[in-house]
Design a protein around this motif. Sequence first.
Motif, mmCIF file in Angstrom:
data_model
loop_
_atom_site.group_PDB
_atom_site.id
_atom_site.type_symbol
_atom_site.label_atom_id
_atom_site.label_comp_id
_atom_site.label_asym_id
_atom_site.label_seq_id
_atom_site.Cartn_x
_atom_site.Cartn_y
_atom_site.Cartn_z
ATOM 1 N N MET A 6 0.818 -1.209 0.000
ATOM 2 C CA MET A 6 0.000 0.000 0.000
ATOM 3 C C MET A 6 0.852 1.259 0.000
ATOM 4 N N GLN A 7 2.024 1.198 0.606
ATOM 5 C CA GLN A 7 2.898 2.364 0.648
ATOM 6 C C GLN A 7 3.566 2.617 -0.703
ATOM 7 N N VAL A 8 3.982 1.553 -1.365
ATOM 8 C CA VAL A 8 4.696 1.696 -2.637
ATOM 9 C C VAL A 8 3.733 1.974 -3.791
ATOM 10 N N VAL A 9 2.666 1.214 -3.873
ATOM 11 C CA VAL A 9 1.719 1.358 -4.981
ATOM 12 C C VAL A 9 0.734 2.488 -4.739
ATOM 13 N N GLY A 10 0.424 2.731 -3.484
ATOM 14 C CA GLY A 10 -0.633 3.681 -3.132
ATOM 15 C C GLY A 10 -1.662 2.978 -2.282
ATOM 16 N N HIS A 11 -2.260 3.707 -1.364
ATOM 17 C CA HIS A 11 -3.179 3.062 -0.416
ATOM 18 C C HIS A 11 -4.365 2.426 -1.136
ATOM 19 N N LYS A 12 -5.053 3.185 -1.957
ATOM 20 C CA LYS A 12 -6.235 2.657 -2.638
ATOM 21 C C LYS A 12 -5.852 1.618 -3.672
ATOM 22 N N GLU A 13 -4.806 1.904 -4.456
ATOM 23 C CA GLU A 13 -4.380 0.955 -5.486
ATOM 24 C C GLU A 13 -3.875 -0.340 -4.858
ATOM 25 N N GLY A 14 -3.156 -0.227 -3.736
ATOM 26 C CA GLY A 14 -2.668 -1.420 -3.067
ATOM 27 C C GLY A 14 -3.787 -2.297 -2.544
ATOM 28 N N LEU A 15 -4.812 -1.682 -1.976
ATOM 29 C CA LEU A 15 -5.950 -2.465 -1.496
ATOM 30 C C LEU A 15 -6.665 -3.159 -2.647
ATOM 31 N N ASP A 16 -6.807 -2.461 -3.783
ATOM 32 C CA ASP A 16 -7.453 -3.084 -4.942
ATOM 33 C C ASP A 16 -6.641 -4.265 -5.459
ATOM 34 N N VAL A 17 -5.316 -4.110 -5.484
ATOM 35 C CA VAL A 17 -4.465 -5.207 -5.958
ATOM 36 C C VAL A 17 -4.582 -6.413 -5.043
ATOM 37 N N MET B 21 12.019 14.174 -5.048
ATOM 38 C CA MET B 21 12.828 14.357 -6.245
ATOM 39 C C MET B 21 12.068 14.118 -7.542
ATOM 40 N N PHE B 22 11.010 13.333 -7.495
ATOM 41 C CA PHE B 22 10.275 13.000 -8.721
ATOM 42 C C PHE B 22 8.787 13.260 -8.530
ATOM 43 N N SER B 23 8.480 14.437 -8.065
ATOM 44 C CA SER B 23 7.073 14.792 -7.826
ATOM 45 C C SER B 23 6.276 14.922 -9.115
ATOM 46 N N SER B 24 6.950 15.119 -10.252
ATOM 47 C CA SER B 24 6.241 15.271 -11.525
ATOM 48 C C SER B 24 5.714 13.939 -12.053
ATOM 49 N N VAL B 25 6.239 12.816 -11.540
ATOM 50 C CA VAL B 25 5.773 11.496 -11.978
ATOM 51 C C VAL B 25 4.444 11.196 -11.312
ATOM 52 N N ASN B 26 3.456 10.816 -12.104
ATOM 53 C CA ASN B 26 2.112 10.593 -11.561
ATOM 54 C C ASN B 26 1.965 9.228 -10.895
ATOM 55 N N SER B 27 2.624 8.219 -11.411
ATOM 56 C CA SER B 27 2.482 6.868 -10.875
ATOM 57 C C SER B 27 3.227 6.754 -9.550
ATOM 58 N N ASN B 28 2.531 6.267 -8.528
ATOM 59 C CA ASN B 28 3.174 6.070 -7.226
ATOM 60 C C ASN B 28 4.264 5.004 -7.297
ATOM 61 N N LEU B 29 4.017 3.945 -8.065
ATOM 62 C CA LEU B 29 4.999 2.865 -8.172
ATOM 63 C C LEU B 29 6.271 3.344 -8.856
ATOM 64 N N GLN B 30 6.134 4.047 -9.975
ATOM 65 C CA GLN B 30 7.309 4.552 -10.685
ATOM 66 C C GLN B 30 8.061 5.582 -9.845
ATOM 67 N N ARG B 31 7.320 6.429 -9.161
ATOM 68 C CA ARG B 31 7.965 7.439 -8.317
ATOM 69 C C ARG B 31 8.747 6.794 -7.182
ATOM 70 N N THR B 32 8.194 5.752 -6.585
ATOM 71 C CA THR B 32 8.889 5.069 -5.497
ATOM 72 C C THR B 32 10.126 4.327 -6.009
ATOM 73 N N ILE B 33 9.997 3.687 -7.185
ATOM 74 C CA ILE B 33 11.154 2.978 -7.756
ATOM 75 C C ILE B 33 12.277 3.955 -8.072
ATOM 76 N N LEU B 34 11.943 5.084 -8.690
ATOM 77 C CA LEU B 34 12.961 6.092 -8.993
ATOM 78 C C LEU B 34 13.578 6.647 -7.713
ATOM 79 N N GLY B 35 12.756 6.865 -6.690
ATOM 80 C CA GLY B 35 13.278 7.350 -5.416
ATOM 81 C C GLY B 35 14.202 6.345 -4.756
ATOM 82 N N GLY B 36 13.861 5.060 -4.843
ATOM 83 C CA GLY B 36 14.738 4.037 -4.283
ATOM 84 C C GLY B 36 16.057 3.943 -5.017
#
Length: 220
Positions: A64-75, A169-184
């Motif tokens: 839920m933290q990496v993908v997003g709370h709502k998206e993670g619950l749906d997955v 650092m990557f606030s312009s990226v809309n996807s939570n997953l991509q933003r977290t991967i780039l941040g990592g």
Amino acid sequence: MQKAGFSALCCPLGVTKYDAFFESLVFAFFKYRLISKACPFAAAGIMVGSIYWTAVTYGAVTVMQVVGHKEGLDVMERADPLFLLIGLPTIPVMLILGKMIRWEDYVLRLWRKYSNKLQILNSIFPGIGCPVPRIPAEANPLADHVSATRILCGALVFPTIATIVGKLMFSSVNSNLQRTILGGIAFVAIKGAFKVYFKQQQYLRQAHRKILNYPEQEGA
């Protein structure tokens, strides 16, 4: 040998009689041995179960933290329950195993070996290609209990750090997953560069270390 059964007891302060049940010695000994043997297995089962469900909870929170709370619950709602019970506990295990990969040491060894062919490395990391009078012994970091706990804590905190760095650092990226991967990736790269530089400076300091004679005082 005493047998199980009822026996009459009399109160010493009065004349009231009571019926007491005496357990046989054989049954009492068998029950004691059974409890003594079963308690360690029960405690181990409780501990393993607690660790397992803690890993499951941590894996769900990480998703839920990496993908997003709502998206993670749906997955997780659409996924197979058996897959979740097997896959979620592997998340902290994979993080710990990934943290144990010391890629900075391999990069540093390669740079020390081939830095004379790449002069730009000498300007970024001074002294990498310079010959050293002796090669200092480097301790195994896993032998230290402080390093082991640091690996555990660093691995478990890494998803949170990756999420924070991704948002900064990557606030312009809309996807939570991509933003977290780039941040990592950015956090690992920046931290690794600093660690490589620190280890190289420590390596050079130990390689050029000299033992001087103790100066004798006059009149001694």
